[in-house]
Design an enzyme around this catalytic site. Structure first.
Site, short mmCIF file in Angstrom:
data_model
loop_
_atom_site.label_atom_id
_atom_site.label_comp_id
_atom_site.label_asym_id
_atom_site.label_seq_id
_atom_site.Cartn_x
_atom_site.Cartn_y
_atom_site.Cartn_z
CE LYS A 16 4.79 -1.82 -32.48
NZ LYS A 16 4.08 -0.58 -32.85
NE ARG A 52 -0.96 -3.27 -31.51
CZ ARG A 52 -0.18 -3.57 -32.56
NH1 ARG A 52 0.43 -4.72 -32.63
NH2 ARG A 52 -0.01 -2.68 -33.51
NE ARG A 107 2.53 0.85 -42.33
CZ ARG A 107 2.85 0.59 -41.06
NH1 ARG A 107 4.08 0.72 -40.64
NH2 ARG A 107 1.92 0.26 -40.19
NE ARG A 118 -0.33 -2.50 -42.09
CZ ARG A 118 0.24 -2.60 -40.90
NH1 ARG A 118 1.51 -2.90 -40.79
NH2 ARG A 118 -0.47 -2.38 -39.83
NE ARG A 121 -3.08 0.19 -36.97
CZ ARG A 121 -1.97 0.30 -37.70
NH1 ARG A 121 -1.98 0.98 -38.82
NH2 ARG A 121 -0.88 -0.26 -37.29
P1 AMP Z 1 0.82 -4.21 -36.62
O1 AMP Z 1 1.31 -4.83 -37.87
O2 AMP Z 1 1.64 -4.57 -35.42
O3 AMP Z 1 0.58 -2.74 -36.74
O4 AMP Z 1 -0.61 -4.87 -36.34
C1 AMP Z 1 -1.69 -4.69 -37.23
C2 AMP Z 1 -3.01 -4.97 -36.55
O5 AMP Z 1 -3.05 -6.32 -36.10
C3 AMP Z 1 -3.26 -4.13 -35.29
O6 AMP Z 1 -3.80 -2.86 -35.58
C4 AMP Z 1 -4.26 -5.03 -34.56
O7 AMP Z 1 -5.55 -4.93 -35.14
C5 AMP Z 1 -3.73 -6.42 -34.86
N1 AMP Z 1 -2.76 -6.83 -33.82
C6 AMP Z 1 -1.41 -6.96 -33.95
N2 AMP Z 1 -0.84 -7.32 -32.80
C7 AMP Z 1 -1.86 -7.42 -31.89
C8 AMP Z 1 -1.93 -7.73 -30.51
N3 AMP Z 1 -0.82 -8.00 -29.81
N4 AMP Z 1 -3.15 -7.74 -29.93
C9 AMP Z 1 -4.27 -7.48 -30.62
N5 AMP Z 1 -4.28 -7.15 -31.91
C10 AMP Z 1 -3.09 -7.11 -32.56
#
Ligand code: AMP
Length: 188
Positions: free
Chosen positions: A16, A91, A128, A134, A145
């Protein structure tokens, strides 16, 4: 000119973020990535960053109320008036409903779901960790996750099918190839 208000859906590691950056460039509209916004707060050591970090580092979702408030604020800014790409939001079904309410009559123009075999992306996600530094890409956290994705985010598939604007894209292949599939779906 078409205004795009795009939601990118897909499992962790489906690409994404990568596709959001490319599409943003190509369509000349900003990407709003909730993960990036949270990570920025964490780097800057804000209260929101500290709170969000507790969830993120455990592989859990930041509570809806906090996430929705942050997105509502972001989408109220001038730069997204001509369209945007949402990466990592919504999400949960509650977030999707809040998004509908935020956008009102304008609504989402397309929901693009990137499909991958979740089992296949696990090693990629773990790999990653080293590259991007990260804190949420260790094996245990990745598994959590994926679990959270299955339980809380997968239901959005049905949610958007019911709304009639879901476009499914096979996200296995070369990055450029996948971009072309997405662009083709957006044109339909
Ligand atoms: P991402 O970079 O999109 O993989 O997001 C990393 C982490 O941020 C996720 O595993 C969640 O812990 C948190 N996060 C990102 N977007 C959301 C969302 N829409 N709702 C809740 N937590 C989020």
């Amino acid at each position: 000119m078409t205004t795009h208000r795009i939601v990118l859906l897909g499992a962790p590691g489906a690409g994404k973020g990568t596709q959001a950056v490319i599409l943003s460039e190509r369509l000349q509209i900003p990407t709003v990535s909730t993960g990036e916004l949270f990570r920025k707060h964490m780097r800057e050591g804000t209260d929101l960053g500290e709170l969000a970090g507790r969830y993120i580092n455990g592989g859990n979702l930041v509570p809806d109320e906090i996430t929705i408030r942050m997105v509502r604020e972001r989408l109220s800014r001038e730069d997204v008036a001509g369209g945007f790409i949402l990466d990592g939001f919504p999400r949960t079904v509650a977030q999707a409903e809040a998004l509908d309410e935020m956008l009102g009559e304008k609504g989402i123009t397309a929901v693009v779901e990137l499909w991958v075999d979740v089992e296949e992306v696990i090693p990629r996600l773990i790999g990653r960790a080293a590259k991007e530094g990260r804190s949420d890409d260790t094996a245990d956290v990745v598994r959590q996750r994926i679990r959270v994705y299955r339980e809380q985010t997968r239901p959005l598939h049905e949610f958007y099918i019911a709304k009639g604007n879901l476009r499914e894209v096979n996200a296995v292949g070369e990055i450029e190839q996948i971009t072309e599939r997405i662009v083709a779906e957006l044109g339909r």
